[in-house]
Design a protein around this motif. Structure first.
Motif, PDB file in Angstrom:
ATOM      1  N   UNK A 138       0.849  -1.194   0.000  1.00 36.87           N
ATOM      2  CA  UNK A 138       0.000   0.000   0.000  1.00 36.87           C
ATOM      3  C   UNK A 138       0.878   1.234   0.000  1.00 36.87           C
ATOM      4  N   UNK A 139       0.635   2.151  -0.939  1.00 35.29           N
ATOM      5  CA  UNK A 139       1.374   3.410  -0.971  1.00 35.29           C
ATOM      6  C   UNK A 139       0.946   4.280   0.196  1.00 35.29           C
ATOM      7  N   UNK A 140       1.926   4.828   0.888  1.00 35.49           N
ATOM      8  CA  UNK A 140       1.648   5.631   2.064  1.00 35.49           C
ATOM      9  C   UNK A 140       2.182   7.051   1.859  1.00 35.49           C
ATOM     10  N   UNK A 141       1.559   8.000   2.540  1.00 39.08           N
ATOM     11  CA  UNK A 141       2.073   9.357   2.533  1.00 39.08           C
ATOM     12  C   UNK A 141       3.415   9.379   3.255  1.00 39.08           C
ATOM     13  N   UNK A 142       4.344  10.202   2.772  1.00 41.27           N
ATOM     14  CA  UNK A 142       5.673  10.237   3.358  1.00 41.27           C
ATOM     15  C   UNK A 142       5.670  10.723   4.796  1.00 41.27           C
ATOM     16  N   UNK A 143       6.800  10.591   5.461  1.00 38.70           N
ATOM     17  CA  UNK A 143       6.926  10.974   6.855  1.00 38.70           C
ATOM     18  C   UNK A 143       6.788  12.485   7.015  1.00 38.70           C
ATOM     19  N   UNK A 144       6.576  12.924   8.265  1.00 42.40           N
ATOM     20  CA  UNK A 144       6.448  14.355   8.526  1.00 42.40           C
ATOM     21  C   UNK A 144       7.737  15.079   8.163  1.00 42.40           C
ATOM     22  N   UNK A 145       8.878  14.410   8.371  1.00 43.20           N
ATOM     23  CA  UNK A 145      10.161  15.028   8.040  1.00 43.20           C
ATOM     24  C   UNK A 145      10.244  15.300   6.544  1.00 43.20           C
ATOM     25  N   UNK A 146       9.800  14.317   5.731  1.00 35.37           N
ATOM     26  CA  UNK A 146       9.847  14.497   4.294  1.00 35.37           C
ATOM     27  C   UNK A 146       8.871  15.578   3.848  1.00 35.37           C
ATOM     28  N   UNK A 147       7.699  15.626   4.503  1.00 35.07           N
ATOM     29  CA  UNK A 147       6.723  16.656   4.155  1.00 35.07           C
ATOM     30  C   UNK A 147       7.312  18.046   4.377  1.00 35.07           C
ATOM     31  N   UNK A 148       8.041  18.221   5.474  1.00 39.32           N
ATOM     32  CA  UNK A 148       8.634  19.520   5.767  1.00 39.32           C
ATOM     33  C   UNK A 148       9.679  19.875   4.720  1.00 39.32           C
ATOM     34  N   UNK A 149      10.462  18.890   4.303  1.00 42.62           N
ATOM     35  CA  UNK A 149      11.477  19.138   3.293  1.00 42.62           C
ATOM     36  C   UNK A 149      10.836  19.487   1.956  1.00 42.62           C
ATOM     37  N   UNK A 150       9.664  18.915   1.689  1.00 47.43           N
ATOM     38  CA  UNK A 150       8.983  19.149   0.426  1.00 47.43           C
ATOM     39  C   UNK A 150       8.204  20.463   0.412  1.00 47.43           C
ATOM     40  N   UNK A 151       8.000  21.081   1.545  1.00 45.08           N
ATOM     41  CA  UNK A 151       7.170  22.285   1.617  1.00 45.08           C
ATOM     42  C   UNK A 151       7.796  23.414   0.818  1.00 45.08           C
ATOM     43  N   UNK A 152       7.022  23.952  -0.122  1.00 46.02           N
ATOM     44  CA  UNK A 152       7.479  25.057  -0.952  1.00 46.02           C
ATOM     45  C   UNK A 152       6.445  26.171  -0.858  1.00 46.02           C
ATOM     46  N   UNK A 153       6.917  27.384  -0.612  1.00 46.35           N
ATOM     47  CA  UNK A 153       6.002  28.511  -0.440  1.00 46.35           C
ATOM     48  C   UNK A 153       6.570  29.733  -1.144  1.00 46.35           C
ATOM     49  N   UNK A 154       5.677  30.542  -1.697  1.00 45.73           N
ATOM     50  CA  UNK A 154       6.110  31.790  -2.340  1.00 45.73           C
ATOM     51  C   UNK A 154       5.643  32.971  -1.509  1.00 45.73           C
ATOM     52  N   UNK A 155       6.458  34.021  -1.506  1.00 46.98           N
ATOM     53  CA  UNK A 155       6.088  35.204  -0.727  1.00 46.98           C
ATOM     54  C   UNK A 155       5.110  36.100  -1.480  1.00 46.98           C
ATOM     55  N   UNK A 156       5.195  36.096  -2.827  1.00 50.00           N
ATOM     56  CA  UNK A 156       4.277  36.845  -3.682  1.00 50.00           C
ATOM     57  C   UNK A 156       4.075  36.062  -4.975  1.00 50.00           C
ATOM     58  N   UNK A 157       3.067  36.450  -5.727  1.00 45.24           N
ATOM     59  CA  UNK A 157       2.803  35.757  -7.000  1.00 45.24           C
ATOM     60  C   UNK A 157       2.979  36.706  -8.179  1.00 45.24           C
ATOM     61  N   UNK A 158       3.796  37.747  -8.019  1.00 44.20           N
ATOM     62  CA  UNK A 158       4.032  38.705  -9.099  1.00 44.20           C
ATOM     63  C   UNK A 158       4.626  38.031 -10.337  1.00 44.20           C
ATOM     64  N   UNK A 159       5.408  36.982 -10.114  1.00 43.27           N
ATOM     65  CA  UNK A 159       6.077  36.330 -11.245  1.00 43.27           C
ATOM     66  C   UNK A 159       5.076  35.737 -12.232  1.00 43.27           C
ATOM     67  N   UNK A 160       3.867  35.417 -11.764  1.00 38.66           N
ATOM     68  CA  UNK A 160       2.852  34.851 -12.653  1.00 38.66           C
ATOM     69  C   UNK A 160       2.375  35.871 -13.683  1.00 38.66           C
ATOM     70  N   UNK A 161       2.542  37.149 -13.375  1.00 37.98           N
ATOM     71  CA  UNK A 161       2.118  38.206 -14.290  1.00 37.98           C
ATOM     72  C   UNK A 161       3.201  38.553 -15.310  1.00 37.98           C
ATOM     73  N   UNK A 162       4.394  37.958 -15.136  1.00 37.01           N
ATOM     74  CA  UNK A 162       5.519  38.330 -15.999  1.00 37.01           C
ATOM     75  C   UNK A 162       6.114  37.119 -16.705  1.00 37.01           C
ATOM     76  N   UNK A 163       5.302  36.084 -16.880  1.00 38.44           N
ATOM     77  CA  UNK A 163       5.758  34.904 -17.594  1.00 38.44           C
ATOM     78  C   UNK A 163       5.963  35.211 -19.083  1.00 38.44           C
ATOM     79  N   UNK A 164       6.926  34.539 -19.681  1.00 45.63           N
ATOM     80  CA  UNK A 164       7.172  34.693 -21.113  1.00 45.63           C
ATOM     81  C   UNK A 164       5.968  34.205 -21.909  1.00 45.63           C
ATOM     82  N   UNK A 165       5.580  34.982 -22.929  1.00 49.35           N
ATOM     83  CA  UNK A 165       4.434  34.606 -23.753  1.00 49.35           C
ATOM     84  C   UNK A 165       4.692  33.322 -24.534  1.00 49.35           C
ATOM     85  N   UNK A 166       5.960  32.943 -24.685  1.00 52.89           N
ATOM     86  CA  UNK A 166       6.307  31.736 -25.446  1.00 52.89           C
ATOM     87  C   UNK A 166       6.348  30.482 -24.592  1.00 52.89           C
TER      88      UNK A 166
END
Length: 319
Positions: free
Chosen positions: A35-63
């Protein structure tokens, strides 16, 4: 890990990238007793990714043709400016748990003007704060994969996309649906069975609610049923005999007491998980009579039928 919006913009401008993957690659990889299980709490913390702002979404390359924000926290809303990415083919927003709203198509655009005209994959699965789909989702001419489509009760009817509107997606071959409304009327499924190119369908039902009669797209090859709230599936399904291409049947969670089966089905792979109320069929011979073309069976977290081979959680006819 915390991503700085300014650094993201500088990197994109410097290298002229066409594909951006800022989210996590990690999936559910640990396996215990099959049975596939969710990873450990330690791995979850390492995987946590957060952005401080989302301005970059407005400046993505049109290509840009690939954008993944999978699993990033802090993204509450996708700005409308992202619709100018005319060449985008894959948009992955899976597991953006703070995401509450997808962008609305600007009113200044002509009614027939397309957003994301080349988009082939849209993944918004596990975005549990989303409660309706904007209309443009059902206007994507090349969309083949749509994961996490929400059937909800909020949103303006003129701006939101219904389940029946998916019939406009002529190339759609893989779809996952999540119900969030308490009361399902028969109108919810109107036109849904006309998705003739659909081959893979996942439905996550809302628990403890009555289901109206409905029909499924008849050419599906894989059906994944999750959290089904009633004891039987076939009592509400109007066209089980038309599902002659069905080869993979997965059922996870819910109140089912009987495994759904029809003489016209060609099921080869049967996966059953966490069905605490399952009682039929009670013996291995009965299961094989119901599914004559079985090649693989898996029972996890539910009572196995009597005489199940090898006293294990799965059976493969090549063993």
């Amino acid at each position: 890990m915390y991503l700085n919006s300014k650094d993201i913009i500088e990197t994109m401008n410097k290298h002229g990238v066409r594909g951006v993957h800022l989210g996590s690659w990690r999936c559910t990889t640990e396996v215990h007793n099959g049975v596939k299980q969710i990873g450990s709490e330690e791995k979850k913390l390492k995987d946590h990714i957060e952005v401080n702002q989302t301005d970059f979404l407005k400046k993505m390359s049109k290509n840009m043709d690939y954008l993944s924000l999978r699993g990033i926290s802090g993204i509450v809303e996708i700005p409308a400016s992202i619709g100018r990415l005319d060449y985008l083919m894959i948009l992955d927003l899976r597991s953006c748990h703070n995401l509450e709203k997808l962008p609305q198509k600007p009113s200044r655009l002509k009614a027939k003007a397309l957003w994301f005209p080349y988009l082939e994959v849209l993944d918004i699965s596990e975005c549990y704060l989303l409660d309706y789909m904007p209309k443009w989702v059902c206007e994507l001419p090349f969309l083949e994969v749509l994961k996490g489509f929400v059937v909800g009760s909020l949103g303006n009817k003129n701006q939101s996309c219904s389940l029946g509107d998916l019939s406009n997606l002529k190339k759609l071959r893989k779809l996952s649906i999540r119900f969030t409304i308490d009361n399902l009327g028969p109108e919810v499924f109107r036109g849904f069975n006309s998705l003739n190119e659909l081959s893979v369908l996942t439905i996550t039902w809302r628990q403890n609610k009555e289901i109206p009669t409905y029909s499924l797209p008849k050419y599906i090859e894989k059906l994944d049923i999750r959290c089904y709230p009633e004891a039987e599936v076939l009592s509400k399904l109007q066209n089980p005999g038309e599902l002659t291409n069905l080869k993979r049947l997965y059922i996870r969670g819910g109140n089912l007491t009987t495994i759904p089966c029809h003489d016209n089905w060609q099921v080869e792979i049967l996966r059953l998980r966490f069905l605490n109320k399952l009682v039929y069929p009670t013996d291995w011979e009965g299961l094989r009579r119901s599914f004559k073309k079985l090649k693989y069976v898996e029972y996890v977290g539910c009572t196995k039928p009597m005489n199940f081979p090898n006293d294990g959680h799965s059976w493969n006819n090549e063993e």
